[in-house]
Design a protein around this motif. Structure first.
Motif, PDB file in Angstrom:
ATOM      1  N   MET A   1       0.811  -1.213   0.000  1.00  0.00           N
ATOM      2  CA  MET A   1       0.000   0.000   0.000  1.00  0.00           C
ATOM      3  C   MET A   1       0.850   1.270   0.000  1.00  0.00           C
ATOM      4  SD  MET A   1      -2.995  -1.052  -0.445  1.00  0.00           S
ATOM      5  CE  MET A   1      -3.721   0.592  -0.420  1.00  0.00           C
ATOM      6  N   THR A   2       2.066   1.179   0.546  1.00  0.00           N
ATOM      7  CA  THR A   2       2.969   2.328   0.457  1.00  0.00           C
ATOM      8  C   THR A   2       3.380   2.569  -0.988  1.00  0.00           C
ATOM      9  OG1 THR A   2       3.807   1.937   2.695  1.00  0.00           O
ATOM     10  CG2 THR A   2       5.147   3.309   1.250  1.00  0.00           C
ATOM     11  N   VAL A   3       3.728   1.497  -1.697  1.00  0.00           N
ATOM     12  CA  VAL A   3       4.066   1.595  -3.118  1.00  0.00           C
ATOM     13  C   VAL A   3       2.875   2.141  -3.906  1.00  0.00           C
ATOM     14  CG1 VAL A   3       4.555   0.239  -5.195  1.00  0.00           C
ATOM     15  CG2 VAL A   3       5.853  -0.172  -3.102  1.00  0.00           C
ATOM     16  N   ALA A   4       1.674   1.646  -3.594  1.00  0.00           N
ATOM     17  CA  ALA A   4       0.477   2.117  -4.284  1.00  0.00           C
ATOM     18  C   ALA A   4       0.243   3.605  -4.022  1.00  0.00           C
ATOM     19  CB  ALA A   4      -0.734   1.309  -3.836  1.00  0.00           C
ATOM     20  N   GLY A   5       0.484   4.046  -2.803  1.00  0.00           N
ATOM     21  CA  GLY A   5       0.340   5.463  -2.486  1.00  0.00           C
ATOM     22  C   GLY A   5       1.343   6.319  -3.233  1.00  0.00           C
ATOM     23  N   VAL A   6       2.567   5.834  -3.337  1.00  0.00           N
ATOM     24  CA  VAL A   6       3.587   6.547  -4.111  1.00  0.00           C
ATOM     25  C   VAL A   6       3.156   6.664  -5.572  1.00  0.00           C
ATOM     26  CG1 VAL A   6       5.952   6.418  -5.000  1.00  0.00           C
ATOM     27  CG2 VAL A   6       5.492   5.916  -2.587  1.00  0.00           C
ATOM     28  N   SER A   7       2.639   5.565  -6.123  1.00  0.00           N
ATOM     29  CA  SER A   7       2.172   5.572  -7.507  1.00  0.00           C
ATOM     30  C   SER A   7       1.035   6.571  -7.699  1.00  0.00           C
ATOM     31  CB  SER A   7       1.710   4.160  -7.900  1.00  0.00           C
ATOM     32  OG  SER A   7       1.312   4.111  -9.251  1.00  0.00           O
TER      33      SER A   7
ATOM     34  N   MET B   1      -2.492   6.744 -10.416  1.00  0.00           N
ATOM     35  CA  MET B   1      -3.788   6.314  -9.904  1.00  0.00           C
ATOM     36  C   MET B   1      -4.351   7.407  -9.018  1.00  0.00           C
ATOM     37  SD  MET B   1      -3.171   2.288  -8.842  1.00  0.00           S
ATOM     38  CE  MET B   1      -1.768   2.633  -7.776  1.00  0.00           C
ATOM     39  N   ASN B   2      -5.639   7.272  -8.696  1.00  0.00           N
ATOM     40  CA  ASN B   2      -6.283   8.156  -7.735  1.00  0.00           C
ATOM     41  C   ASN B   2      -6.107   7.578  -6.340  1.00  0.00           C
ATOM     42  OD1 ASN B   2      -9.019   8.506  -6.067  1.00  0.00           O
ATOM     43  ND2 ASN B   2      -8.629  10.372  -7.262  1.00  0.00           N
ATOM     44  N   LEU B   3      -5.834   8.412  -5.337  1.00  0.00           N
ATOM     45  CA  LEU B   3      -5.576   7.915  -3.989  1.00  0.00           C
ATOM     46  C   LEU B   3      -6.774   7.145  -3.441  1.00  0.00           C
ATOM     47  CD1 LEU B   3      -3.826   7.689  -1.461  1.00  0.00           C
ATOM     48  CD2 LEU B   3      -4.730   9.914  -0.724  1.00  0.00           C
ATOM     49  N   TRP B   4      -7.981   7.691  -3.606  1.00  0.00           N
ATOM     50  CA  TRP B   4      -9.168   7.020  -3.081  1.00  0.00           C
ATOM     51  C   TRP B   4      -9.432   5.700  -3.812  1.00  0.00           C
ATOM     52  CZ3 TRP B   4     -10.500   8.418   1.469  1.00  0.00           C
ATOM     53  CH2 TRP B   4     -10.318   9.736   1.881  1.00  0.00           C
ATOM     54  N   GLY B   5      -9.170   5.681  -5.096  1.00  0.00           N
ATOM     55  CA  GLY B   5      -9.311   4.443  -5.840  1.00  0.00           C
ATOM     56  C   GLY B   5      -8.299   3.405  -5.388  1.00  0.00           C
TER      57      GLY B   5
ATOM     58  N   THR C   1     -14.352  -4.656   7.092  1.00  0.00           N
ATOM     59  CA  THR C   1     -14.170  -3.632   6.065  1.00  0.00           C
ATOM     60  C   THR C   1     -13.728  -2.310   6.677  1.00  0.00           C
ATOM     61  OG1 THR C   1     -15.824  -4.659   4.632  1.00  0.00           O
ATOM     62  CG2 THR C   1     -15.290  -2.357   4.201  1.00  0.00           C
ATOM     63  N   ILE C   2     -14.322  -1.942   7.809  1.00  0.00           N
ATOM     64  CA  ILE C   2     -13.928  -0.688   8.475  1.00  0.00           C
ATOM     65  C   ILE C   2     -12.457  -0.732   8.859  1.00  0.00           C
ATOM     66  CG2 ILE C   2     -14.259   0.753  10.516  1.00  0.00           C
ATOM     67  CD1 ILE C   2     -17.225  -0.105  10.457  1.00  0.00           C
ATOM     68  N   GLY C   3     -12.046  -1.819   9.520  1.00  0.00           N
ATOM     69  CA  GLY C   3     -10.651  -1.930   9.942  1.00  0.00           C
ATOM     70  C   GLY C   3      -9.682  -2.021   8.775  1.00  0.00           C
ATOM     71  N   THR C   4     -10.046  -2.799   7.764  1.00  0.00           N
ATOM     72  CA  THR C   4      -9.181  -2.965   6.597  1.00  0.00           C
ATOM     73  C   THR C   4      -9.042  -1.666   5.825  1.00  0.00           C
ATOM     74  OG1 THR C   4      -9.805  -5.295   6.407  1.00  0.00           O
ATOM     75  CG2 THR C   4      -8.865  -4.269   4.455  1.00  0.00           C
ATOM     76  N   ALA C   5     -10.140  -0.948   5.670  1.00  0.00           N
ATOM     77  CA  ALA C   5     -10.093   0.335   4.964  1.00  0.00           C
ATOM     78  C   ALA C   5      -9.239   1.343   5.723  1.00  0.00           C
ATOM     79  CB  ALA C   5     -11.507   0.880   4.763  1.00  0.00           C
ATOM     80  N   GLY C   6      -9.351   1.348   7.045  1.00  0.00           N
ATOM     81  CA  GLY C   6      -8.524   2.259   7.839  1.00  0.00           C
ATOM     82  C   GLY C   6      -7.042   1.971   7.701  1.00  0.00           C
TER      83      GLY C   6
ATOM     84  N   SER D   1      -5.557   0.311   5.169  1.00  0.00           N
ATOM     85  CA  SER D   1      -5.154   0.598   3.793  1.00  0.00           C
ATOM     86  C   SER D   1      -5.006   2.092   3.567  1.00  0.00           C
ATOM     87  CB  SER D   1      -6.188   0.020   2.807  1.00  0.00           C
ATOM     88  OG  SER D   1      -6.281  -1.381   2.934  1.00  0.00           O
ATOM     89  N   ALA D   2      -5.921   2.874   4.127  1.00  0.00           N
ATOM     90  CA  ALA D   2      -5.873   4.329   3.963  1.00  0.00           C
ATOM     91  C   ALA D   2      -4.642   4.919   4.629  1.00  0.00           C
ATOM     92  CB  ALA D   2      -7.139   4.964   4.535  1.00  0.00           C
ATOM     93  N   ALA D   3      -4.302   4.430   5.816  1.00  0.00           N
ATOM     94  CA  ALA D   3      -3.132   4.956   6.527  1.00  0.00           C
ATOM     95  C   ALA D   3      -1.852   4.685   5.733  1.00  0.00           C
ATOM     96  CB  ALA D   3      -3.048   4.329   7.913  1.00  0.00           C
ATOM     97  N   LEU D   4      -1.705   3.470   5.226  1.00  0.00           N
ATOM     98  CA  LEU D   4      -0.496   3.118   4.482  1.00  0.00           C
ATOM     99  C   LEU D   4      -0.421   3.847   3.145  1.00  0.00           C
ATOM    100  CD1 LEU D   4      -0.429  -0.731   5.120  1.00  0.00           C
ATOM    101  CD2 LEU D   4       1.057   0.985   6.162  1.00  0.00           C
ATOM    102  N   ALA D   5      -1.544   3.878   2.417  1.00  0.00           N
ATOM    103  CA  ALA D   5      -1.543   4.543   1.115  1.00  0.00           C
ATOM    104  C   ALA D   5      -1.306   6.046   1.265  1.00  0.00           C
ATOM    105  CB  ALA D   5      -2.867   4.290   0.397  1.00  0.00           C
ATOM    106  N   SER D   6      -1.880   6.641   2.300  1.00  0.00           N
ATOM    107  CA  SER D   6      -1.677   8.074   2.529  1.00  0.00           C
ATOM    108  C   SER D   6      -0.227   8.379   2.873  1.00  0.00           C
ATOM    109  CB  SER D   6      -2.596   8.558   3.658  1.00  0.00           C
ATOM    110  OG  SER D   6      -3.957   8.389   3.309  1.00  0.00           O
TER     111      SER D   6
END
Length: 212
Positions: free
Chosen positions: A36-42, A48-52, A145-150, A152-157
């Motif tokens: 997810m860090t790599v995805a956030g960098v991308s 890509m879009n961050l939210w996507g 889903t709530i925990g996983t999204a949180g 994923s969002a932290a790492l991607a951000s």
């Protein structure tokens, strides 16, 4: 490891992120911290879009979470008991600990699942007791889903911020991947060395009333 993760994200974009997170959930040594860090960098570089990216990572991980949940239900408590007894030393887990977990799940199952989704290693494994102890699919999906999204969002951000600040971000990813893998392995070895099976009722009685 980070090289093929970067290539798959660059090639597959959202589908690549989802596939990698599915693999991470099924095979935990593939670290979501790097994916997810790599995805956030991308995303920071406009690929890509961050939210996507967050949505793709969450969807892939949730597919793997559901798979473990479903397998735990199909496996059943009786066969799981045999499996745990046979491999407890290497799992650093015995059936007494499973039963204690059952008690906690009855009282706090949804919160346990939500929090575990944001903790290393437990993110994947928590699906097994959830299925084994009969958590409803609706609750499982909502709180997972709530925990996983949180997570994923932290790492991607974090990756998004790093990608927007540094051009040579790749030089950070190698050491990061190594540290994560060493940490996972070190934690397991530490548990393996220190783990002892829970005392049986007979053991407990002998501790209280030792023989002369």
């Amino acid at each position: 490891m980070e090289d093929w993760i970067i290539r798959l994200v660059e090639w597959g974009h959202y589908w690549g992120v989802a596939l990698l997170m599915l693999l991470e959930t099924v095979f935990p040594p593939v670290p979501s911290e790097v994916i997810m860090t790599v995805a956030g960098v991308s995303a920071a570089r406009g690929n890509m879009n961050l939210w996507g990216t967050i949505a793709a990572g969450t969807a892939g991980a949730m597919l793997g979470n559901w798979l473990w949940y479903w397998l735990a239900i199909k496996f059943g408590e009786a066969r799981m008991h045999v499996f745990i007894d046979r491999y407890s030393r290497w799992l650093t887990l015995d059936w007494a600990e499973i039963e204690r977990g059952h008690g906690l799940f009855r009282k706090h199952g949804p919160i346990i699942v939500l929090v575990a989704r944001m903790l290393p290693t437990l993110r994947s494994l928590i699906s097994i007791p959830a299925g084994l102890f009969g958590m409803s699919l609706r609750r499982f999906l909502v709180f997972s889903t709530i925990g996983t999204a949180g997570w994923s969002a932290a790492l991607a951000s974090g990756g998004y911020f790093l990608g927007s600040q540094f051009d040579d971000i790749e030089k950070w990813l190698g050491p990061l991947s190594t540290v994560i893998m060493v940490g996972i392995l070190g934690t397991y070895v530490w548990r393996l060395v220190r783990w002892k099976p829970s005392p049986t009722p007979a053991d407990a009685r002998s501790d209280i009333h030792p023989e002369a």
